[in-house]
Motif scaffolding. Structure first.
Motif, PDB file in Angstrom:
ATOM      1  N   GLY A  35       0.782  -1.218   0.000  1.00 37.80           N
ATOM      2  CA  GLY A  35       0.000   0.000   0.000  1.00 37.80           C
ATOM      3  C   GLY A  35       0.816   1.272   0.000  1.00 37.80           C
ATOM      4  N   LYS A  36       2.155   1.153  -0.053  1.00 40.82           N
ATOM      5  CA  LYS A  36       3.042   2.319  -0.031  1.00 40.82           C
ATOM      6  C   LYS A  36       3.761   2.478  -1.361  1.00 40.82           C
ATOM      7  CE  LYS A  36       2.312   3.302   4.351  1.00 40.82           C
ATOM      8  NZ  LYS A  36       1.652   4.563   4.778  1.00 40.82           N
ATOM      9  N   THR A  37       4.211   3.701  -1.621  1.00 41.32           N
ATOM     10  CA  THR A  37       4.966   3.998  -2.834  1.00 41.32           C
ATOM     11  C   THR A  37       6.343   4.529  -2.464  1.00 41.32           C
ATOM     12  OG1 THR A  37       2.973   4.521  -4.110  1.00 41.32           O
ATOM     13  CG2 THR A  37       5.062   5.372  -4.949  1.00 41.32           C
ATOM     14  N   LEU A  38       7.377   3.874  -2.986  1.00 42.35           N
ATOM     15  CA  LEU A  38       8.756   4.324  -2.813  1.00 42.35           C
ATOM     16  C   LEU A  38       9.205   4.989  -4.099  1.00 42.35           C
ATOM     17  CD1 LEU A  38      11.567   4.373  -1.402  1.00 42.35           C
ATOM     18  CD2 LEU A  38      11.974   2.107  -2.410  1.00 42.35           C
ATOM     19  N   GLY A  39       9.549   6.267  -4.026  1.00 44.53           N
ATOM     20  CA  GLY A  39      10.070   6.982  -5.183  1.00 44.53           C
ATOM     21  C   GLY A  39      11.587   6.908  -5.217  1.00 44.53           C
ATOM     22  N   ALA A 220       6.652  14.099  -5.519  1.00 41.95           N
ATOM     23  CA  ALA A 220       5.880  14.840  -4.527  1.00 41.95           C
ATOM     24  C   ALA A 220       4.403  14.480  -4.586  1.00 41.95           C
ATOM     25  CB  ALA A 220       6.061  16.341  -4.736  1.00 41.95           C
ATOM     26  N   GLN A 221       3.935  14.133  -5.773  1.00 39.57           N
ATOM     27  CA  GLN A 221       2.518  13.857  -5.964  1.00 39.57           C
ATOM     28  C   GLN A 221       2.105  12.475  -5.463  1.00 39.57           C
ATOM     29  OE1 GLN A 221       1.201  14.723  -9.948  1.00 39.57           O
ATOM     30  NE2 GLN A 221      -0.834  13.825  -9.634  1.00 39.57           N
ATOM     31  N   ASP A 224       5.381   7.976  -0.910  1.00 39.06           N
ATOM     32  CA  ASP A 224       5.367   8.048   0.552  1.00 39.06           C
ATOM     33  C   ASP A 224       6.782   8.220   1.087  1.00 39.06           C
ATOM     34  OD1 ASP A 224       2.469   7.369   1.168  1.00 39.06           O
ATOM     35  OD2 ASP A 224       3.028   5.650  -0.067  1.00 39.06           O
ATOM     36  N   ASP A 225       7.730   7.497   0.489  1.00 36.47           N
ATOM     37  CA  ASP A 225       9.141   7.581   0.858  1.00 36.47           C
ATOM     38  C   ASP A 225       9.963   7.810  -0.403  1.00 36.47           C
ATOM     39  OD1 ASP A 225       9.010   6.818   3.805  1.00 36.47           O
ATOM     40  OD2 ASP A 225       8.029   5.097   2.881  1.00 36.47           O
ATOM     41  N   VAL A 226      11.172   8.362  -0.223  1.00 35.89           N
ATOM     42  CA  VAL A 226      12.018   8.714  -1.368  1.00 35.89           C
ATOM     43  C   VAL A 226      13.445   8.268  -1.120  1.00 35.89           C
ATOM     44  CG1 VAL A 226      12.840  10.585  -2.857  1.00 35.89           C
ATOM     45  CG2 VAL A 226      10.580  10.744  -1.805  1.00 35.89           C
ATOM     46  N   VAL A 240       8.747  11.416   2.066  1.00 35.58           N
ATOM     47  CA  VAL A 240       8.647  12.454   1.043  1.00 35.58           C
ATOM     48  C   VAL A 240       8.562  13.836   1.684  1.00 35.58           C
ATOM     49  CG1 VAL A 240       6.112  12.324   0.860  1.00 35.58           C
ATOM     50  CG2 VAL A 240       7.466  13.087  -1.103  1.00 35.58           C
ATOM     51  N   ASN A 241       7.904  13.946   2.831  1.00 36.40           N
ATOM     52  CA  ASN A 241       7.814  15.244   3.505  1.00 36.40           C
ATOM     53  C   ASN A 241       9.182  15.717   3.978  1.00 36.40           C
ATOM     54  OD1 ASN A 241       5.039  15.491   3.192  1.00 36.40           O
ATOM     55  ND2 ASN A 241       4.576  14.432   5.116  1.00 36.40           N
ATOM     56  N   ALA A 242       9.977  14.796   4.539  1.00 35.95           N
ATOM     57  CA  ALA A 242      11.310  15.171   5.029  1.00 35.95           C
ATOM     58  C   ALA A 242      12.216  15.584   3.881  1.00 35.95           C
ATOM     59  CB  ALA A 242      11.921  14.012   5.805  1.00 35.95           C
ATOM     60  N   ILE A 243      12.133  14.888   2.765  1.00 40.34           N
ATOM     61  CA  ILE A 243      12.984  15.201   1.610  1.00 40.34           C
ATOM     62  C   ILE A 243      12.688  16.597   1.080  1.00 40.34           C
ATOM     63  CG2 ILE A 243      13.327  14.653  -0.837  1.00 40.34           C
ATOM     64  CD1 ILE A 243      15.003  12.859   0.858  1.00 40.34           C
ATOM     65  N   PHE A 244      11.415  16.948   1.009  1.00 43.78           N
ATOM     66  CA  PHE A 244      11.053  18.242   0.433  1.00 43.78           C
ATOM     67  C   PHE A 244      11.169  19.389   1.442  1.00 43.78           C
ATOM     68  CE2 PHE A 244       9.462  15.640  -2.944  1.00 43.78           C
ATOM     69  CZ  PHE A 244       9.532  16.444  -4.060  1.00 43.78           C
TER      70      PHE A 244
END
Length: 326
Positions: A35-39, A220-221, A224-226, A240-244
């Motif tokens: 259920g998560k997306t890793l960018g 960003a869109q 969940d994690d990058v 993703v929030n911490a990265i941006f």
């Protein structure tokens, strides 16, 4: 925290070349949950696509996996035989490739290629597989799926072909989807539709997604994690929030600075000088040091290890945290 669907541990992928053995993927460790997306982001040549091919067991010769583990649902994919890997590939693990026109076979209909994917993994009648293929086309919002089933790739637009690729990837209901630049060469409207479609399908099926891209706006869109990759290694990994909001690696900061922003009025975007070094001519020490404005002698001698600055925020930089040198 739930058990990850996929956990990559210190993965190494090597190629024998006239210039010696090079590492396209050098000690990568990542994981993604259901259920998560890793960018996974970075410039061309950073090793993003080679990482995905390593996971799928599709590294082209003379390349080979030379170390590490790829744990998928409790088993190490690197230890599976080619036949065992074929049973998983396209079934439990699926991949969307960059160019739909080159990935689709131009001499076969869309329906033939969808049914072929089902035939490889399921013993069903042709009628059942045809119905499932048409339903897959319907799920990816292709109008008149019964008619499209009998059409050829050249009869579809770029956006439609990309939707067909997504349908092919999802027709066997995988638990892990690897999307390698799924919006490349699409205009922004179609790009938004494809990303929204992936997010909706993920919510319906609870699958995990690894999204490979060079576009931070896409990350960003949907992510969940990058993980930010550079020269075959992870430079920074966080939510993703911490990265941006709080990028810590100079490379990540440079990528952020090269993005246009709606809330800022600038005459010229900041560009990172230089290019990603080829894997057969890596600099000593930190691989980003020739392009880094904060590099010093330590950076040219010692390769920084990926270490945790805060909870689940890892960075490979001698100078981090960033407040100490900006």
């Amino acid at each position: 925290m739930t058990e990850p669907v996929l956990e990559i541990r210190n993965l190494v992928t090597e190629f024998k070349t006239p210039n010696g053995v090079i590492r396209a993927v050098d000690g990568i460790s990542l994981k993604v949950e259901r259920g998560k997306t890793l960018g996974i982001v970075g410039e061309s040549g950073c090793g993003k696509s080679m990482l995905s091919l390593s996971v799928m067991g599709l590294v082209p010769p003379p390349g080979k996996n030379a170390g590490g583990e790829v744990i998928f649902e409790g088993q190490d994919l690197l230890k599976l035989s080619p036949d065992e890997m074929r049973k998983l590939r396209g079934n439990r693990i699926a991949m969307i490739f960059q160019e739909p026109m080159t990935s689709l076979n131009p001499v076969h209909t869309i329906g033939y290629q969808l049914v072929e994917a089902l035939q490889a993994h399921h013993k069903k009648s042709y009628k059942e597989m045809r119905e499932e293929a048409i339903e897959a086309l319907r799920k990816v919002r292709i109008p008149a799926p019964e008619r499209r089933f009998d059409e050829y790739p050249h009869q579809l637009s770029g956006g439609m072909r990309q939707r067909v690729m997504i349908a092919m990837a999802l027709v066997c209901k995988p638990v892990l989807l690897i999307a390698d630049e799924p919006t490349t060469a699409l205009d922004v409207t179609i790009q938004a539709q494809i990303l929204n479609l992936l997010r909706e399908l993920q919510q319906e099926t609870n699958m995990a997604i690894i999204l490979i891209t060079h576009d931070l706006g896409v990350v960003a869109q949907v992510a969940d994690d990058v993980a930010v990759m550079y020269a075959g290694k992870v430079a920074e990994r966080a939510s993703v929030n911490a990265i941006f909001k709080d990028p810590q690696h100079p490379y990540t900061i440079g990528l952020m600075g090269s993005m246009p922003r709606m809330d800022e009025d600038v005459d010229r975007l900041v560009a990172i000088s230089g290019v990603v070094p080829p894997p057969f001519r890596l600099p000593s020490g930190c691989r980003f040091n020739p392009r880094c404005p904060f590099s010093d002698e330590e950076c040219t001698v010692s390769l920084p290890a990926l270490h945790e600055l805060q909870s689940n925020h890892l960075v490979a930089c001698h100078k981090a945290p960033v407040e100490d040198f900006v």
